[in-house]
Design a protein around this motif. Structure first.
Motif, PDB file in Angstrom:
ATOM      1  N   THR A  89      52.036  41.165  45.681  1.00 41.47           N
ATOM      2  CA  THR A  89      50.703  41.688  46.328  1.00 41.47           C
ATOM      3  C   THR A  89      49.709  40.235  46.244  1.00 41.47           C
ATOM      4  N   LYS A  90      48.704  40.574  46.912  1.00 41.92           N
ATOM      5  CA  LYS A  90      47.395  39.586  47.104  1.00 41.92           C
ATOM      6  C   LYS A  90      46.227  40.067  46.592  1.00 41.92           C
ATOM      7  N   PRO A  91      45.096  39.316  46.191  1.00 44.95           N
ATOM      8  CA  PRO A  91      44.083  39.967  45.961  1.00 44.95           C
ATOM      9  C   PRO A  91      43.262  40.437  47.006  1.00 44.95           C
ATOM     10  N   GLY A  92      42.283  41.387  46.882  1.00 41.93           N
ATOM     11  CA  GLY A  92      41.555  41.815  47.945  1.00 41.93           C
ATOM     12  C   GLY A  92      40.600  42.629  47.523  1.00 41.93           C
ATOM     13  N   ASP A  93      39.718  43.188  48.436  1.00 45.30           N
ATOM     14  CA  ASP A  93      38.733  44.471  48.336  1.00 45.30           C
ATOM     15  C   ASP A  93      39.361  45.508  47.719  1.00 45.30           C
ATOM     16  N   PRO A  94      39.275  46.221  46.732  1.00 43.59           N
ATOM     17  CA  PRO A  94      39.743  47.403  46.377  1.00 43.59           C
ATOM     18  C   PRO A  94      40.014  48.602  46.999  1.00 43.59           C
ATOM     19  N   ASP A  95      38.770  48.390  48.044  1.00 44.78           N
ATOM     20  CA  ASP A  95      38.754  49.605  49.145  1.00 44.78           C
ATOM     21  C   ASP A  95      39.771  49.125  50.334  1.00 44.78           C
ATOM     22  N   GLU A  96      40.453  47.956  50.235  1.00 37.90           N
ATOM     23  CA  GLU A  96      41.345  47.776  51.303  1.00 37.90           C
ATOM     24  C   GLU A  96      42.724  47.931  50.868  1.00 37.90           C
ATOM     25  N   ALA A  97      43.160  48.560  49.580  1.00 38.30           N
ATOM     26  CA  ALA A  97      44.092  48.779  48.938  1.00 38.30           C
ATOM     27  C   ALA A  97      45.237  47.698  48.699  1.00 38.30           C
ATOM     28  N   PRO A  98      44.604  46.578  48.280  1.00 40.10           N
ATOM     29  CA  PRO A  98      45.386  45.378  47.753  1.00 40.10           C
ATOM     30  C   PRO A  98      46.753  45.541  47.276  1.00 40.10           C
ATOM     31  N   LEU A 269      53.388  32.939  34.137  1.00 41.40           N
ATOM     32  CA  LEU A 269      53.073  33.611  35.047  1.00 41.40           C
ATOM     33  C   LEU A 269      51.459  33.576  35.400  1.00 41.40           C
ATOM     34  N   PRO A 270      51.478  33.390  36.950  1.00 42.71           N
ATOM     35  CA  PRO A 270      50.003  33.399  37.319  1.00 42.71           C
ATOM     36  C   PRO A 270      49.070  34.776  37.151  1.00 42.71           C
ATOM     37  N   ALA A 271      47.784  34.427  37.194  1.00 45.74           N
ATOM     38  CA  ALA A 271      46.975  35.653  37.112  1.00 45.74           C
ATOM     39  C   ALA A 271      47.116  36.500  38.669  1.00 45.74           C
ATOM     40  N   VAL A 272      47.154  37.811  38.158  1.00 50.72           N
ATOM     41  CA  VAL A 272      47.094  38.796  39.224  1.00 50.72           C
ATOM     42  C   VAL A 272      45.841  39.357  39.332  1.00 50.72           C
ATOM     43  N   ASP A 273      44.971  39.109  40.057  1.00 53.61           N
ATOM     44  CA  ASP A 273      43.359  39.421  39.958  1.00 53.61           C
ATOM     45  C   ASP A 273      43.290  40.998  40.410  1.00 53.61           C
ATOM     46  N   GLU A 274      44.129  41.231  41.558  1.00 57.50           N
ATOM     47  CA  GLU A 274      44.369  42.658  42.061  1.00 57.50           C
ATOM     48  C   GLU A 274      44.614  43.724  40.795  1.00 57.50           C
TER      49      GLU A 274
END
Length: 299
Positions: A89-98, A269-274
């Motif tokens: 997955t990729k980071p994104g606005d929570p309302d855009e269902a990342p 492991l990298p961060a998964v901000d989403e």
């Protein structure tokens, strides 16, 4: 006591792309009935409960040393799953269902429960259970069970190998096919010293021949199918009383090695901000680190 070393048995390749469904299949090799959680805990509890350790020292040393290697195998499979999930997955606005990619993945738990990392489940998300541990207290019966457990584990590894051509999964499986073969042969040799029965004549059940698996051949060329380690600086040395003679396939001498393999770096492991994981930004960490240094009076 266990001594932990921050290394993996082998180097895992960096994944070119995420493969969450392969991660789901590989989960069977971690938390399934014949997964690494089962081999680890079967041997560990057998070694904890082993009776007449001094009288039967070679057998105790065998089970105890293989226990230590299995801890590393659990870590190796878990890191394989982690890498297979990296980049799903990729980071994104929570309302855009990342995290919407997780909705259609085989195992949605990876996206909901663990922030895209391994957990001791099987391939269907069923949690590993201590009910899989067999510890009868009878040495021969336990050794026979362990022999069977390693064969079952090998069968599952071969099948998952054929389910995915992902290079990260296959690198791990190829290595464990070789090391699992070592454990199978070790238990067979231990049983032979007690009963006089050569269980290698039962092999293939399935065959320990890894010639059909490209990745496994590489490790056999390095001689890893002939080496059994104590995973201790000075203890468990009497594995050499059982692990001796020649390998039944290539006829070359078996090696009982005091210590452990050199190992390779554990993936960072990298961060998964989403996923809000780890939930601490670089700026937050710098501030925390500064406070820790000030509190410890470190300049």
């Amino acid at each position: 006591m266990f001594k932990r070393v921050n290394r993996l048995p082998i180097e895992l390749p960096k994944p070119e792309h995420a493969d969450p469904n392969a991660a789901s299949a590989v989960q069977e090799l971690l938390g399934g009935r014949f997964g690494e959680m089962s081999t680890l805990n079967n041997y560990m509890f057998q070694s904890f409960a082993f009776r007449n350790k001094e009288k039967l020292k070679p057998y105790y040393h065998l089970v105890a040393s293989i226990t230590a290697e299995e801890v590393g195998h659990v870590e190796l499979v878990a890191n394989t799953i982690n890498l297979l999930l990296t980049g799903s997955t990729k980071p994104g606005d929570p309302d855009e269902a990342p995290l919407k990619a997780g909705k259609d993945a085989r195992n949605t738990y990876h996206f909901i429960d663990t922030a895209q990392t391994a957990k001791p489940w099987d391939s269907m998300g069923k949690a590993w259970t201590g009910d899989y541990v067999f510890n009868s207290g009878n040495l021969l019966l336990d050794l026979l069970h362990n022999f069977f457990l390693e064969i079952g584990a090998r069968t599952h590894k071969m099948r998952v190998y054929e389910m995915t051509d992902n290079p990260v999964a296959r690198e791990m499986i190829g290595y464990l096919l070789v090391r699992g073969g070592v454990h199978t042969l070790a238990y067979a040799k231990a049983i032979e010293t007690i009963t006089g029965i050569d269980l290698t004549k039962m092999l293939p059940v399935p065959s320990l021949d890894n010639s059909k698996f490209d990745v496994a051949r590489k490790y056999e060329e390095q001689g890893m199918h002939r080496r059994l380690y104590t995973f201790s600086d000075k203890d468990y040395e009497q594995i050499a009383l059982i692990w001796k003679g020649n390998h039944p396939q290539d006829g070359k001498p078996l090696e009982a090695i005091q210590g452990m393999p050199e190992g390779h770096l554990v993936p960072d492991l990298p961060a998964v901000d989403e996923e809000f994981a780890p939930g601490i930004s670089a700026e937050d960490f710098n501030e925390i680190f500064k406070r820790l240094k000030d509190a410890a009076n470190i300049k």
